[in-house]
Write an enzyme that holds these catalytic residues in place. Structure first.
Site, mmCIF file in Angstrom:
data_model
loop_
_atom_site.group_PDB
_atom_site.id
_atom_site.type_symbol
_atom_site.label_atom_id
_atom_site.label_comp_id
_atom_site.label_asym_id
_atom_site.label_seq_id
_atom_site.Cartn_x
_atom_site.Cartn_y
_atom_site.Cartn_z
ATOM 1 N N ASN A 211 -2.596 -10.109 50.458
ATOM 2 C CA ASN A 211 -3.922 -9.452 50.059
ATOM 3 C C ASN A 211 -4.871 -10.530 50.613
ATOM 4 O O ASN A 211 -4.511 -11.546 51.060
ATOM 5 C CB ASN A 211 -4.037 -9.178 48.576
ATOM 6 C CG ASN A 211 -3.715 -10.558 47.956
ATOM 7 O OD1 ASN A 211 -4.320 -11.857 47.944
ATOM 8 N ND2 ASN A 211 -2.463 -10.559 47.180
ATOM 9 N N PHE A 328 -5.897 -14.721 34.775
ATOM 10 C CA PHE A 328 -7.195 -14.400 35.460
ATOM 11 C C PHE A 328 -6.954 -12.700 35.686
ATOM 12 O O PHE A 328 -5.956 -12.324 35.698
ATOM 13 C CB PHE A 328 -7.472 -14.928 36.950
ATOM 14 C CG PHE A 328 -8.267 -16.019 37.155
ATOM 15 C CD1 PHE A 328 -7.562 -17.383 36.513
ATOM 16 C CD2 PHE A 328 -9.351 -16.124 37.715
ATOM 17 C CE1 PHE A 328 -8.504 -18.399 36.461
ATOM 18 C CE2 PHE A 328 -10.260 -17.146 37.882
ATOM 19 C CZ PHE A 328 -9.898 -18.401 37.148
HETATM 20 N N1 CTP Z 1 0.018 -12.154 37.758
HETATM 21 C C1 CTP Z 1 1.137 -12.822 38.013
HETATM 22 N N2 CTP Z 1 2.301 -12.263 38.562
HETATM 23 C C2 CTP Z 1 2.321 -11.094 39.071
HETATM 24 C C3 CTP Z 1 0.972 -10.087 39.033
HETATM 25 C C4 CTP Z 1 -0.170 -10.956 38.545
HETATM 26 O O1 CTP Z 1 1.258 -14.012 37.721
HETATM 27 N N3 CTP Z 1 3.312 -10.506 39.774
HETATM 28 C C5 CTP Z 1 -1.256 -12.896 37.103
HETATM 29 C C6 CTP Z 1 -2.196 -13.362 37.986
HETATM 30 O O2 CTP Z 1 -2.048 -14.618 38.475
HETATM 31 C C7 CTP Z 1 -3.377 -13.254 37.268
HETATM 32 C C8 CTP Z 1 -3.119 -12.106 36.293
HETATM 33 O O3 CTP Z 1 -1.647 -11.909 36.364
HETATM 34 O O4 CTP Z 1 -3.746 -14.366 36.465
HETATM 35 C C9 CTP Z 1 -3.725 -10.673 37.021
HETATM 36 O O5 CTP Z 1 -2.882 -9.893 36.429
HETATM 37 P P1 CTP Z 1 -2.907 -8.056 37.044
HETATM 38 O O6 CTP Z 1 -2.088 -7.287 36.165
HETATM 39 O O7 CTP Z 1 -2.550 -8.406 38.311
HETATM 40 O O8 CTP Z 1 -4.373 -7.970 37.091
HETATM 41 P P2 CTP Z 1 -5.495 -7.408 38.241
HETATM 42 O O9 CTP Z 1 -5.040 -8.330 39.468
HETATM 43 O O10 CTP Z 1 -6.811 -7.743 37.605
HETATM 44 O O11 CTP Z 1 -5.218 -5.996 38.563
HETATM 45 P P3 CTP Z 1 -4.880 -4.562 37.388
HETATM 46 O O12 CTP Z 1 -6.059 -4.660 36.430
HETATM 47 O O13 CTP Z 1 -4.803 -3.661 38.267
HETATM 48 O O14 CTP Z 1 -3.665 -4.995 36.581
#
Ligand code: CTP
Length: 410
Positions: A211, A328
């Site tokens: 990304n 985050f």
């Molecule tokens: N995160 C992580 N490991 C993952 C995915 C996300 O540690 N495999 C952490 C990121 O570092 C961040 C948070 O989880 O702190 C974001 O969560 P995520 O569910 O990915 O949220 P968004 O990016 O906001 O996406 P969505 O709202 O679509 O779930």
């Protein structure tokens, strides 16, 4: 009120007149300024006005017998607690980045043993030029604190980034740096673990899923926590940023490597999960480069597997969970509600929700809301370094009175 002194280098730009306001503002806050005016700077403000406002001799010339007799340039470079270049022109940044020492300002920047803060101001094209970007990166890598300029209408009639920030904002940054220098720091003895940047999930030896995360916000937070005295481990996906001063960087590529590096870095007093971890990876990473005509297929389909959630895994640890876990969340709407749901699902203590409806990813500014179990604070739009500093201060407040890593390790 502080009784500190800065050495202020005034570069040659239209914003030089604001350095006079800065001297007054600092003096009002109890910070004395000893000034160096570059040759170009003297085209915009006079040594007399600088001297009248600072109440001290204004130094201008490396080869002046009078100046050298009064205070040698090496002595001058060490005569303050902090060296500030404001406005820092493109030329001053370039000289400092490349180690030139052919006038009093550049020689002072080379010879000083004190921390340096540079406040750039220039035309938008000059600020966005690849050479200036390289120089700023180099300086930050060398541990120089380079502020980001403001955006707006410029004296030259153009519009964009390059304006000198408000004098009050510069004075705040100077006071912050001065405070950091004195006495014990609020995060002494604490270990902060941070993830930053994207992950890369290989498809074959030359292709990957990833990304656009630049890593800027996570790197800024790592630097801000280190500046407050924390021992910082930054587990970073591939980015093109220099490690902040005093931060231990562990480079990784995939989500699984990132999780392993985090587990190995524990125990930590605080974990901040800033990385844009890829949610999925290709189920099979081919050992050899995939060919268009493999198995006679022209359009292969891609099977995906879910990656581990690093934030959830560390949040939900029964043993060795970091004392404070911060996630985050990238949101475009219903920020608080979605952040609370995410906080519950992932088990973290705070969420920094950033509004990504604009140009946040890869950009220098961020607009965030800090969501805790019983409050939400909407912070104004500010540069990522300012967000980092404010978050680091909040973390320091939250960890105050906790024992630090010695206790966490028990
Ligand atoms: N995160 C992580 N490991 C993952 C995915 C996300 O540690 N495999 C952490 C990121 O570092 C961040 C948070 O989880 O702190 C974001 O969560 P995520 O569910 O990915 O949220 P968004 O990016 O906001 O996406 P969505 O709202 O679509 O779930």
């Amino acid at each position: 009120m502080s009784s500190k002194r800065i050495l202020l280098i005034i570069g040659g730009g239209i914003a030089a007149y604001k350095s006079l306001e800065l001297i007054r503002e600092l003096s009002r806050r109890g910070v004395a300024s000893r000034c160096i005016l570059t040759k170009a700077g003297a085209e915009f403000v006079t040594p007399l006005s600088v001297s009248a406002l600072s109440g001290e001799k204004c130094f201008t010339d490396l080869f002046s017998l009078d100046d050298e007799a009064e205070m040698g340039h090496i002595q001058l470079s060490r005569s303050a607690d902090l060296v500030v270049a404001c406005p820092a022109t493109a030329d001053l940044l370039a000289k400092a980045a490349q180690g030139h020492a052919n006038d009093l300002a550049s020689t002072t920047l080379m010879a000083t043993d004190k921390p340096v803060l540079m406040v750039p101001a220039m035309n938008v094209r000059m600020w966005e030029h690849a050479a200036t970007k390289r120089n700023v990166e180099t300086l930050r890598g060398d541990g120089v604190h380079v502020m980001n300029p403001d955006e707006g209408a410029m004296a030259c009639g153009e519009f964009g980034s390059g304006r000198l920030p408000d004098v009050a904002v510069i004075a705040d940054a100077i006071e912050h740096q001065l405070d950091m220098l004195s006495g014990p720091k609020p995060l002494d003895g604490q270990h902060a673990l941070i993830t930053a940047g994207p992950t890369r999930e290989p498809l074959d030896p030359v292709r990957y899923l990833s990304n656009h995360s630049s890593g800027k916000q996570g790197y800024a937070i790592a630097g801000a926590l280190a500046a407050l005295g924390a021992r910082v481990t930054l587990v970073s996906g591939p980015v093109s940023l220099s490690p902040p001063r005093g931060v231990d960087v562990v480079p990784v590529e995939t989500a699984r490597e990132m999780l392993q590096a985090c587990e190995e870095a524990l125990p930590a007093d605080v974990f901040i999960s800033v990385a844009a971890v890829a949610d999925w990876r290709p189920s099979m990473a081919a050992a050899k480069k995939l060919k268009l005509k493999d198995e006679g297929k022209t359009l292969p389909s891609l099977a995906l597997s879910e990656n581990p959630d690093i934030l959830s895994t560390l949040s939900k640890k029964e043993k060795g969970r970091p004392g404070l876990v911060i996630g985050f969340a990238a949101e475009t709407h219903d920020v608080e509600q979605l952040a609370r749901a995410k906080m519950k699902r992932k088990g973290c203590d705070w969420i920094v929700a950033n509004d990504v409806s604009g140009d946040v990813m890869g950009g220098d500014v961020n607009e965030v809301a800090l969501v805790t179990p019983d409050s939400v604070e909407h912070w104004p739009r500010m540069d990522k370094i300012a967000v980092a500093r404010q978050l680091a201060e909040r973390i320091a407040e939250a960890l105050k009175g906790q024992g630090g890593e010695q206790v966490a390790a028990e």
